[in-house]
Write an enzyme that holds these catalytic residues in place. Structure first.
Site, mmCIF file in Angstrom:
data_model
loop_
_atom_site.group_PDB
_atom_site.id
_atom_site.type_symbol
_atom_site.label_atom_id
_atom_site.label_comp_id
_atom_site.label_asym_id
_atom_site.label_seq_id
_atom_site.Cartn_x
_atom_site.Cartn_y
_atom_site.Cartn_z
ATOM 1 N N ASN A 1 0.787 -1.246 0.000
ATOM 2 C CA ASN A 1 0.000 0.000 0.000
ATOM 3 C C ASN A 1 0.821 1.299 0.000
ATOM 4 O OD1 ASN A 1 0.734 -0.514 2.645
ATOM 5 N ND2 ASN A 1 -1.218 0.123 3.508
ATOM 6 N N ARG B 1 11.086 3.131 5.786
ATOM 7 C CA ARG B 1 10.878 3.066 7.227
ATOM 8 C C ARG B 1 11.683 1.927 7.848
ATOM 9 N NH1 ARG B 1 4.644 3.645 9.244
ATOM 10 N NH2 ARG B 1 4.677 1.400 9.330
ATOM 11 N N PRO C 1 9.879 -6.887 -1.084
ATOM 12 C CA PRO C 1 8.683 -6.060 -1.242
ATOM 13 C C PRO C 1 7.484 -6.918 -1.646
ATOM 14 C CG PRO C 1 10.134 -5.813 -3.145
ATOM 15 C CD PRO C 1 10.842 -6.729 -2.181
ATOM 16 N N SER D 1 -0.509 -7.751 7.106
ATOM 17 C CA SER D 1 -1.722 -8.131 7.835
ATOM 18 C C SER D 1 -1.385 -8.867 9.135
ATOM 19 C CB SER D 1 -2.575 -9.032 6.947
ATOM 20 O OG SER D 1 -1.836 -10.179 6.603
ATOM 21 N N GLU E 1 4.444 -4.504 12.274
ATOM 22 C CA GLU E 1 3.468 -3.425 12.049
ATOM 23 C C GLU E 1 2.301 -4.077 11.334
ATOM 24 O OE1 GLU E 1 3.601 -0.419 13.105
ATOM 25 O OE2 GLU E 1 5.702 -0.092 13.591
ATOM 26 N N ARG F 1 -7.211 8.556 2.296
ATOM 27 C CA ARG F 1 -5.793 8.483 1.937
ATOM 28 C C ARG F 1 -5.560 7.063 1.429
ATOM 29 N NH1 ARG F 1 -1.379 8.120 6.224
ATOM 30 N NH2 ARG F 1 0.536 8.603 5.146
ATOM 31 N N CYS G 1 -3.247 1.123 6.876
ATOM 32 C CA CYS G 1 -3.458 0.530 8.200
ATOM 33 C C CYS G 1 -4.040 1.568 9.141
ATOM 34 C CB CYS G 1 -2.134 0.008 8.731
ATOM 35 S SG CYS G 1 -0.854 1.260 8.721
ATOM 36 N N GLU H 1 -11.096 -5.307 8.941
ATOM 37 C CA GLU H 1 -10.327 -4.201 8.374
ATOM 38 C C GLU H 1 -10.855 -4.011 6.951
ATOM 39 O OE1 GLU H 1 -6.079 -4.942 7.992
ATOM 40 O OE2 GLU H 1 -5.652 -2.820 8.221
ATOM 41 N N SER I 1 0.819 10.211 10.687
ATOM 42 C CA SER I 1 2.123 9.692 10.246
ATOM 43 C C SER I 1 3.163 10.797 10.130
ATOM 44 C CB SER I 1 1.974 9.011 8.887
ATOM 45 O OG SER I 1 1.007 7.999 8.975
HETATM 46 P P1 NAD Z 1 -0.071 -9.120 3.586
HETATM 47 O O1 NAD Z 1 0.093 -9.528 5.008
HETATM 48 O O2 NAD Z 1 -0.912 -9.963 2.709
HETATM 49 O O3 NAD Z 1 1.354 -9.060 2.866
HETATM 50 C C1 NAD Z 1 2.408 -8.288 3.369
HETATM 51 C C2 NAD Z 1 3.710 -8.842 2.849
HETATM 52 O O4 NAD Z 1 3.892 -10.158 3.351
HETATM 53 C C3 NAD Z 1 3.810 -8.959 1.342
HETATM 54 O O5 NAD Z 1 5.140 -8.669 0.957
HETATM 55 C C4 NAD Z 1 3.501 -10.425 1.088
HETATM 56 O O6 NAD Z 1 4.093 -10.907 -0.088
HETATM 57 C C5 NAD Z 1 4.148 -11.058 2.295
HETATM 58 N N1 NAD Z 1 3.631 -12.357 2.699
HETATM 59 C C6 NAD Z 1 2.355 -12.816 2.628
HETATM 60 N N2 NAD Z 1 2.293 -14.061 3.140
HETATM 61 C C7 NAD Z 1 3.542 -14.381 3.552
HETATM 62 C C8 NAD Z 1 4.125 -15.523 4.181
HETATM 63 N N3 NAD Z 1 3.385 -16.601 4.504
HETATM 64 N N4 NAD Z 1 5.450 -15.508 4.465
HETATM 65 C C9 NAD Z 1 6.196 -14.423 4.175
HETATM 66 N N5 NAD Z 1 5.710 -13.317 3.571
HETATM 67 C C10 NAD Z 1 4.397 -13.300 3.283
HETATM 68 O O7 NAD Z 1 -0.534 -7.615 3.623
HETATM 69 P P2 NAD Z 1 -0.830 -6.623 2.407
HETATM 70 O O8 NAD Z 1 -2.131 -7.012 1.801
HETATM 71 O O9 NAD Z 1 0.365 -6.508 1.517
HETATM 72 O O10 NAD Z 1 -0.959 -5.236 3.180
HETATM 73 C C11 NAD Z 1 -2.106 -4.862 3.829
HETATM 74 C C12 NAD Z 1 -1.991 -5.100 5.324
HETATM 75 O O11 NAD Z 1 -0.835 -4.434 5.825
HETATM 76 C C13 NAD Z 1 -3.166 -4.527 6.083
HETATM 77 O O12 NAD Z 1 -3.572 -5.440 7.079
HETATM 78 C C14 NAD Z 1 -2.580 -3.263 6.710
HETATM 79 O O13 NAD Z 1 -3.223 -2.837 7.875
HETATM 80 C C15 NAD Z 1 -1.179 -3.687 6.978
HETATM 81 N N6 NAD Z 1 -0.308 -2.519 7.104
HETATM 82 C C16 NAD Z 1 0.147 -2.183 8.350
HETATM 83 C C17 NAD Z 1 0.940 -1.060 8.516
HETATM 84 C C18 NAD Z 1 1.444 -0.671 9.869
HETATM 85 O O14 NAD Z 1 2.380 0.114 9.937
HETATM 86 N N7 NAD Z 1 0.868 -1.165 10.957
HETATM 87 C C19 NAD Z 1 1.286 -0.279 7.392
HETATM 88 C C20 NAD Z 1 0.815 -0.663 6.132
HETATM 89 C C21 NAD Z 1 0.013 -1.793 6.008
#
Ligand code: NAD
Length: 489
Positions: A160, A168, A184, A238, A259, A287, A293, A390, A450
């Site tokens: 996102n 960061r 990434p 997530s 995070e 945004r 998140c 969420e 932020s």
């Molecule tokens: P996601 O958890 O699906 O994926 C995040 C990352 O993890 C990606 O790079 C993905 O390829 C990787 N991934 C997925 N499964 C994995 C596994 N089994 N092993 C290793 N890596 C794996 O999340 P998303 O859809 O990319 O992002 C959205 C989520 O991120 C939302 O829940 C959001 O709240 C959270 N988020 C949190 C913050 C924060 O600072 N707290 C900031 C941005 C996004």
């Protein structure tokens, strides 16, 4: 003026970056990176397999000892040069973010400023890592406490905020003297690849930051996390995936920064400045097309102003112009993929079946991309499904409350604890809320929290640790304590 997209894409590296070299991946085929506003492929990039991941870890491990000895000032200056280079190329970074992620260009420019600030902030922090020296309480010894890099670290980032989520983590790791493997998100890997090319130009030595892009996240990450050479994992994504990574991290007892997801309450009291509250709501909700998140997930509005607030919010939401992020008049982009769009429809339909009503939006937008109309739902019941999940998209559900205690109870009724927002003109009430809301961050009369200089992070299932601020670098340092006898005895 917008940049020529093909010329920009031609500048983006398409290979893995390991030990200072751009190399091919050995996974199946390539990763097709899509433009979510058209559903078309932008570019194909390398796909890493597990062996590539371990090669990246080996490079990080072999570089760790020498990198830890590089003078803090030198590490700081590499970051500072990278900051200047990203700034000079802001328009390229913003356009690339918009192309692969879909957010409007104005917002992507905002992300470049915000994300780049982590490089500047941590260039300033690199030279402020301190220790202490003192006499033991018994007076018979000297106690020294020093901070050392914890690395090698493994960073996994979400789609996102393709730039900010990378800087960061990379910023404080470089500042602290850690080497890293960065993975990434497969949906938006291009910005990280361009960033690493920029870090290389800024003089970052080979092996300090290694990047793997992969369509097999779990299979490629698992062996890295299980390898005893790894010492730290830093993840943004997530809660569901974060839990799995924590379980895996337990095997090697890794340092972890997590995070994770959010379910931010946005409280509006009867005495709030409604215009400011609506403006704050637009920022906190829209945004990133609601895909943050920190996105306001539950609007908890005092019954005396709930109708007026929802009308005014609906007017602003309905006026947004859906389109491709890079088009000048776009104020709302697509959601990230078809699955996300289907999820928006499911959430709207479920809320309506549970008694809520649609004020504006509630359906997909037109075109080939994954558009969903900005939506306001009111009369949402406090036990509605949508308040438990969420949303991660452009839907604002509004639930009303009568008393301050009731509002606070609704706000805290979630397993998440990332951020909360509250609008009130009453200062004492504002401070009561700050103390009562169980979240790592609160926006008091603002919809945006932020900032690279602030400790970003959550309580409960929103995660562990803080990114940014004075706290951010500590996630990449560990304490070494030394005892030695009194030299005068
Ligand atoms: P996601 O958890 O699906 O994926 C995040 C990352 O993890 C990606 O790079 C993905 O390829 C990787 N991934 C997925 N499964 C994995 C596994 N089994 N092993 C290793 N890596 C794996 O999340 P998303 O859809 O990319 O992002 C959205 C989520 O991120 C939302 O829940 C959001 O709240 C959270 N988020 C949190 C913050 C924060 O600072 N707290 C900031 C941005 C996004």
């Amino acid at each position: 003026m917008t940049l020529n997209e093909n010329e920009l894409l031609a500048k983006v590296p398409t290979q893995l970056y390991i030990a200072g070299k751009w190399v091919d991946g050995h996974g199946d085929g390539q990763i097709a990176v899509e433009d979510p506003a058209t559903g078309k492929t932008l570019i194909n990039i390398a796909n890493a397999n597990a062996q590539d991941g371990l090669d990246a870890l080996r490079a990080a491990d072999e570089t760790q000892a020498t990198w830890a000895k590089v003078a803090p000032r030198e590490r700081a200056e590499i970051l500072r040069r990278a900051f200047e280079l990203v700034k000079a190329r802001s328009e390229e970074f913003a356009t690339l973010i918009s192309l692969e992620m879909g957010k409007p260009l104005a917002e992507a420019r905002g992300e470049v400023v915000y994300g780049n600030e982590f490089l500047r902030w941590f260039s300033e922090e690199a030279v402020r890592i301190t220790g202490r020296y003192g006499t033991s309480p018994e007076g018979t010894g000297r106690m020294l406490v020093a901070q050392r890099p914890v690395g090698p670290a493994f960073a996994i980032t979400p789609w996102n905020f393709p730039l900010a989520m990378a800087t960061r983590k990379i910023g404080p790791a470089i500042a602290a003297g850690c080497t890293m493997v960065v993975k990434p998100a497969e949906l938006t890997p291009l910005t990280t690849l361009l960033l690493v090319k920029t870090l290389e130009e800024a003089g970052l030595p080979a092996g300090v930051v290694n990047v793997i892009t992969t369509s097999t996240s779990a299979a490629t990450s698992g062996p890295i996390i299980a390898d005893p050479r790894l010492r730290k994992i830093t993840f943004t994504g997530s809660t569901q995936v974060g839990r799995k990574l924590l379980e895996q991290s337990a095997q090697q007892v890794l340092r972890t920064s997590m995070e994770l997801g959010g379910n931010a309450p946005f409280l509006v009291f009867e005495d709030a400045d409604l215009e400011a509250a609506v403006a704050g709501a637009m920022l906190a909700k829209m945004r990133n097309i609601g895909q943050a998140c920190t996105a306001a997930n539950r609007f908890i509005v005092h019954e005396a102003v709930a109708e007026e607030f929802s009308d005014r919010l609906a007017e602003k939401m309905g006026a947004l112009k859906l389109g491709r992020g890079v088009d000048a008049d776009t104020t709302c982009g697509p959601v990230i993929n078809e699955k996300a769009r289907e999820n928006m429809q499911r959430l709207v339909d479920t809320t309506v079946s549970e008694g809520g009503s649609v004020v504006v939006g509630g359906e997909s937008g037109s075109g080939d991309g994954y558009f969903f109309k900005p939506t306001v739902l009111r009369n949402v019941r406090p036990d509605s499904t949508i308040l438990r999940e969420e949303i991660f998209g452009p839907i604002a559900p509004i639930v009303s409350f009568k008393t301050e205690d009731e509002g606070i109870a609704l706000a805290n009724d979630t397993e998440y604890g990332l951020v909360s927002y509250a609008f009130t003109k009453d200062l004492k009430r504002g401070l009561r809320l700050v103390e009562a809301l169980d979240t790592g961050m609160t926006g008091l009369n603002t919809g945006l929290v932020s900032n690279a200089a602030a400790p970003f992070g959550g309580t409960k299932q929103s995660g562990l640790g803080r990114e940014g601020g004075f706290e951010g670098i500590n996630e990449y340092l560990e304490t070494k304590y030394v005892m030695t006898p009194d030299p005068f005895i």
